[in-house]
Motif scaffolding. Sequence first.
Motif, PDB file in Angstrom:
ATOM      1  N   PHE A  55     -37.178  -4.167   3.573  1.00  0.00           N
ATOM      2  CA  PHE A  55     -36.605  -2.878   3.932  1.00  0.00           C
ATOM      3  C   PHE A  55     -35.418  -2.614   3.023  1.00  0.00           C
ATOM      4  O   PHE A  55     -34.892  -3.535   2.381  1.00  0.00           O
ATOM      5  N   HIS A  56     -34.992  -1.367   2.942  1.00  0.00           N
ATOM      6  CA  HIS A  56     -33.931  -1.041   1.998  1.00  0.00           C
ATOM      7  C   HIS A  56     -32.620  -1.718   2.392  1.00  0.00           C
ATOM      8  O   HIS A  56     -32.359  -1.959   3.580  1.00  0.00           O
ATOM      9  N   VAL A  57     -31.813  -2.016   1.411  1.00  0.00           N
ATOM     10  CA  VAL A  57     -30.526  -2.653   1.650  1.00  0.00           C
ATOM     11  C   VAL A  57     -29.692  -1.772   2.577  1.00  0.00           C
ATOM     12  O   VAL A  57     -29.492  -0.582   2.321  1.00  0.00           O
ATOM     13  N   GLY A  58     -29.231  -2.350   3.690  1.00  0.00           N
ATOM     14  CA  GLY A  58     -28.470  -1.609   4.681  1.00  0.00           C
ATOM     15  C   GLY A  58     -29.315  -0.997   5.776  1.00  0.00           C
ATOM     16  O   GLY A  58     -28.792  -0.332   6.675  1.00  0.00           O
ATOM     17  N   GLY A  59     -30.615  -1.241   5.741  1.00  0.00           N
ATOM     18  CA  GLY A  59     -31.517  -0.558   6.667  1.00  0.00           C
ATOM     19  C   GLY A  59     -31.681  -1.197   8.033  1.00  0.00           C
ATOM     20  O   GLY A  59     -32.351  -0.634   8.887  1.00  0.00           O
ATOM     21  N   ARG A  60     -31.051  -2.344   8.262  1.00  0.00           N
ATOM     22  CA  ARG A  60     -31.282  -3.049   9.521  1.00  0.00           C
ATOM     23  C   ARG A  60     -30.855  -2.237  10.734  1.00  0.00           C
ATOM     24  O   ARG A  60     -31.525  -2.259  11.768  1.00  0.00           O
ATOM     25  N   LYS A  61     -29.744  -1.491  10.632  1.00  0.00           N
ATOM     26  CA  LYS A  61     -29.198  -0.768  11.775  1.00  0.00           C
ATOM     27  C   LYS A  61     -29.398   0.741  11.652  1.00  0.00           C
ATOM     28  O   LYS A  61     -28.632   1.516  12.220  1.00  0.00           O
ATOM     29  N   GLU A  62     -30.425   1.144  10.929  1.00  0.00           N
ATOM     30  CA  GLU A  62     -30.708   2.569  10.750  1.00  0.00           C
ATOM     31  C   GLU A  62     -32.206   2.766  10.546  1.00  0.00           C
ATOM     32  O   GLU A  62     -32.983   1.805  10.616  1.00  0.00           O
ATOM     33  N   LEU A  63     -32.611   4.015  10.349  1.00  0.00           N
ATOM     34  CA  LEU A  63     -33.997   4.279   9.967  1.00  0.00           C
ATOM     35  C   LEU A  63     -34.216   3.656   8.603  1.00  0.00           C
ATOM     36  O   LEU A  63     -33.562   4.021   7.627  1.00  0.00           O
ATOM     37  N   GLN A  64     -35.119   2.709   8.520  1.00  0.00           N
ATOM     38  CA  GLN A  64     -35.276   1.934   7.294  1.00  0.00           C
ATOM     39  C   GLN A  64     -36.538   2.302   6.536  1.00  0.00           C
ATOM     40  O   GLN A  64     -37.601   2.498   7.119  1.00  0.00           O
ATOM     41  N   VAL A  78     -41.285   4.552   6.919  1.00  0.00           N
ATOM     42  CA  VAL A  78     -39.982   4.310   7.548  1.00  0.00           C
ATOM     43  C   VAL A  78     -40.205   3.645   8.898  1.00  0.00           C
ATOM     44  O   VAL A  78     -41.288   3.745   9.484  1.00  0.00           O
ATOM     45  N   ALA A  79     -39.158   2.993   9.403  1.00  0.00           N
ATOM     46  CA  ALA A  79     -39.325   2.218  10.633  1.00  0.00           C
ATOM     47  C   ALA A  79     -37.992   2.055  11.351  1.00  0.00           C
ATOM     48  O   ALA A  79     -36.915   2.181  10.748  1.00  0.00           O
ATOM     49  N   PHE A  80     -38.109   1.783  12.648  1.00  0.00           N
ATOM     50  CA  PHE A  80     -36.981   1.322  13.455  1.00  0.00           C
ATOM     51  C   PHE A  80     -37.320  -0.088  13.930  1.00  0.00           C
ATOM     52  O   PHE A  80     -38.397  -0.320  14.487  1.00  0.00           O
ATOM     53  N   SER A  81     -36.390  -1.018  13.759  1.00  0.00           N
ATOM     54  CA  SER A  81     -36.586  -2.380  14.241  1.00  0.00           C
ATOM     55  C   SER A  81     -35.609  -2.659  15.384  1.00  0.00           C
ATOM     56  O   SER A  81     -34.389  -2.640  15.192  1.00  0.00           O
ATOM     57  N   PHE A  82     -36.162  -2.917  16.581  1.00  0.00           N
ATOM     58  CA  PHE A  82     -35.355  -3.211  17.759  1.00  0.00           C
ATOM     59  C   PHE A  82     -35.278  -4.721  18.016  1.00  0.00           C
ATOM     60  O   PHE A  82     -35.029  -5.147  19.143  1.00  0.00           O
ATOM     61  N   GLU A  83     -35.491  -5.494  16.967  1.00  0.00           N
ATOM     62  CA  GLU A  83     -35.379  -6.942  17.107  1.00  0.00           C
ATOM     63  C   GLU A  83     -33.908  -7.349  17.105  1.00  0.00           C
ATOM     64  O   GLU A  83     -33.110  -6.866  16.307  1.00  0.00           O
ATOM     65  N   GLN A  84     -33.574  -8.248  17.997  1.00  0.00           N
ATOM     66  CA  GLN A  84     -32.188  -8.675  18.188  1.00  0.00           C
ATOM     67  C   GLN A  84     -31.879  -9.881  17.308  1.00  0.00           C
ATOM     68  O   GLN A  84     -32.720 -10.753  17.085  1.00  0.00           O
ATOM     69  N   ASN A  85     -30.638  -9.938  16.789  1.00  0.00           N
ATOM     70  CA  ASN A  85     -30.126 -11.149  16.166  1.00  0.00           C
ATOM     71  C   ASN A  85     -28.620 -11.221  16.445  1.00  0.00           C
ATOM     72  O   ASN A  85     -28.057 -10.345  17.098  1.00  0.00           O
ATOM     73  N   ARG A  86     -27.962 -12.239  15.955  1.00  0.00           N
ATOM     74  CA  ARG A  86     -26.551 -12.439  16.318  1.00  0.00           C
ATOM     75  C   ARG A  86     -25.646 -11.356  15.754  1.00  0.00           C
ATOM     76  O   ARG A  86     -24.534 -11.150  16.254  1.00  0.00           O
ATOM     77  N   PHE A  88     -26.755  -8.234  15.532  1.00  0.00           N
ATOM     78  CA  PHE A  88     -27.301  -6.970  16.039  1.00  0.00           C
ATOM     79  C   PHE A  88     -27.766  -7.222  17.469  1.00  0.00           C
ATOM     80  O   PHE A  88     -28.956  -7.335  17.750  1.00  0.00           O
ATOM     81  N   GLU A  89     -26.783  -7.321  18.383  1.00  0.00           N
ATOM     82  CA  GLU A  89     -27.073  -7.787  19.739  1.00  0.00           C
ATOM     83  C   GLU A  89     -27.680  -6.733  20.639  1.00  0.00           C
ATOM     84  O   GLU A  89     -28.398  -7.065  21.589  1.00  0.00           O
ATOM     85  N   GLU A  90     -27.404  -5.458  20.394  1.00  0.00           N
ATOM     86  CA  GLU A  90     -27.931  -4.382  21.229  1.00  0.00           C
ATOM     87  C   GLU A  90     -28.618  -3.323  20.371  1.00  0.00           C
ATOM     88  O   GLU A  90     -28.140  -2.191  20.245  1.00  0.00           O
ATOM     89  N   PRO A  91     -29.738  -3.655  19.761  1.00  0.00           N
ATOM     90  CA  PRO A  91     -30.389  -2.713  18.830  1.00  0.00           C
ATOM     91  C   PRO A  91     -30.805  -1.407  19.477  1.00  0.00           C
ATOM     92  O   PRO A  91     -30.698  -0.344  18.860  1.00  0.00           O
ATOM     93  N   GLU A  92     -31.282  -1.482  20.741  1.00  0.00           N
ATOM     94  CA  GLU A  92     -31.739  -0.244  21.391  1.00  0.00           C
ATOM     95  C   GLU A  92     -30.569   0.712  21.636  1.00  0.00           C
ATOM     96  O   GLU A  92     -30.723   1.936  21.535  1.00  0.00           O
ATOM     97  N   LYS A  93     -29.385   0.185  21.925  1.00  0.00           N
ATOM     98  CA  LYS A  93     -28.216   1.027  22.151  1.00  0.00           C
ATOM     99  C   LYS A  93     -27.747   1.669  20.845  1.00  0.00           C
ATOM    100  O   LYS A  93     -27.401   2.858  20.809  1.00  0.00           O
ATOM    101  N   VAL A  94     -27.750   0.903  19.774  1.00  0.00           N
ATOM    102  CA  VAL A  94     -27.293   1.409  18.475  1.00  0.00           C
ATOM    103  C   VAL A  94     -28.266   2.442  17.906  1.00  0.00           C
ATOM    104  O   VAL A  94     -27.862   3.485  17.380  1.00  0.00           O
ATOM    105  N   LEU A  95     -29.565   2.178  18.044  1.00  0.00           N
ATOM    106  CA  LEU A  95     -30.565   3.006  17.374  1.00  0.00           C
ATOM    107  C   LEU A  95     -31.028   4.209  18.188  1.00  0.00           C
ATOM    108  O   LEU A  95     -31.679   5.099  17.632  1.00  0.00           O
TER     109      LEU A  95
END
Length: 350
Positions: A55-64, A78-86, A88-95
């Motif tokens: 995915f594009h650089v910087g795309g983890r927390k946005e439309l990638q 384009v995609a949205f990833s709601f996978e959690q990591n340390r 990005f703890e609340e992906p659904e809230k951010v996205l």
Amino acid sequence: MGTMKIAPIAQRINHLSSAHRFGELQEIRKTIKHLAHRPSTVPFDHRSIFDAYAFHVGGRKELQFNIGVEDEKLRYGVAFSFEQNRNFEEPEKVLLPHVARFNEYLSQDHERYARFLQWHVDHSDGGIRSEETYSRTIAPELIRRGNFIFFGALQGLYHAADGTIDYDRIDYETILNDFDDLLDLYIYVEGSVPALENISETTRFSFRAGCPLRAAATTASQAQASLDVSLRHNLLQAALHRELAAEFGEANVGVECRTSVGNVDLVVVSGQQYDLYEIKTAHEPRICIREALGQILEYACWPTPIPFRRLVIVGETTIDEDARRYVANLRHRYSLPISYRHVLLPEPGR
């Protein structure tokens, strides 16, 4: 076919993107995200390229912008990833606000991206992949942790004689042309109005001559009625391009010319002025005019006016007397240089 390495594909896209609008992605991100510098000189780099996807650089927390391998096919879009990591703890809230803007943009124009598919993969349940649909928006129940939601297209992958992937047979130009088109969606989803105002004029209106070959038939069954509208639109667009290229010269006629709020169906350039054409597939001139009028005025005037000469609404039905009087009234009462043009589709097989 074994583990697929996505890196050669990402690197080829990076190299070819310099001749495309998509090559400006990181500069656009710098503007709309108010960054001090560009995060990368290319869309993809080692930080966002993995074995089977990138995915594009910087795309983890946005439309990638995303490319990846699924079985014997390459996905891109384009995609949205709601996978959690340390990080990005609340992906659904951010996205969630980004998804709302994604849905808002697609609801405004049902035809533009009708060629793209949507599907999702639930990584919280063993990576179960949904069926492909022609959905225009993302359903609320899909916005949950672990989901990966994709919107784009697929290409078949080919093998060389030794069994390895033949990277040269991938249609990179189609991928980049589609990325160019999806960039307007990305800017709408990720940008604020003040940020968009600061994007350079080269990203506002761009005339490009030519008429790329687009789909005119499909075997898809889901959302068939909606898809048929898009295919008929493509036929009308190609027919209109032929007519206007014969009248004004091919170098002066282009389709899907970019503005700050979307793509104009067709543009004719005349010196420093432009004629804008908006195509509608309704079976009545009245409905074509109703659907096109606000859209073509927005293209011409919002937020930075295009130096237009004429605004032309295009339909495949001959204008009737009532519609003719209505258009004449718009011209005379409001001084709008607007007209209606009838385009006759060629018979099948011609």
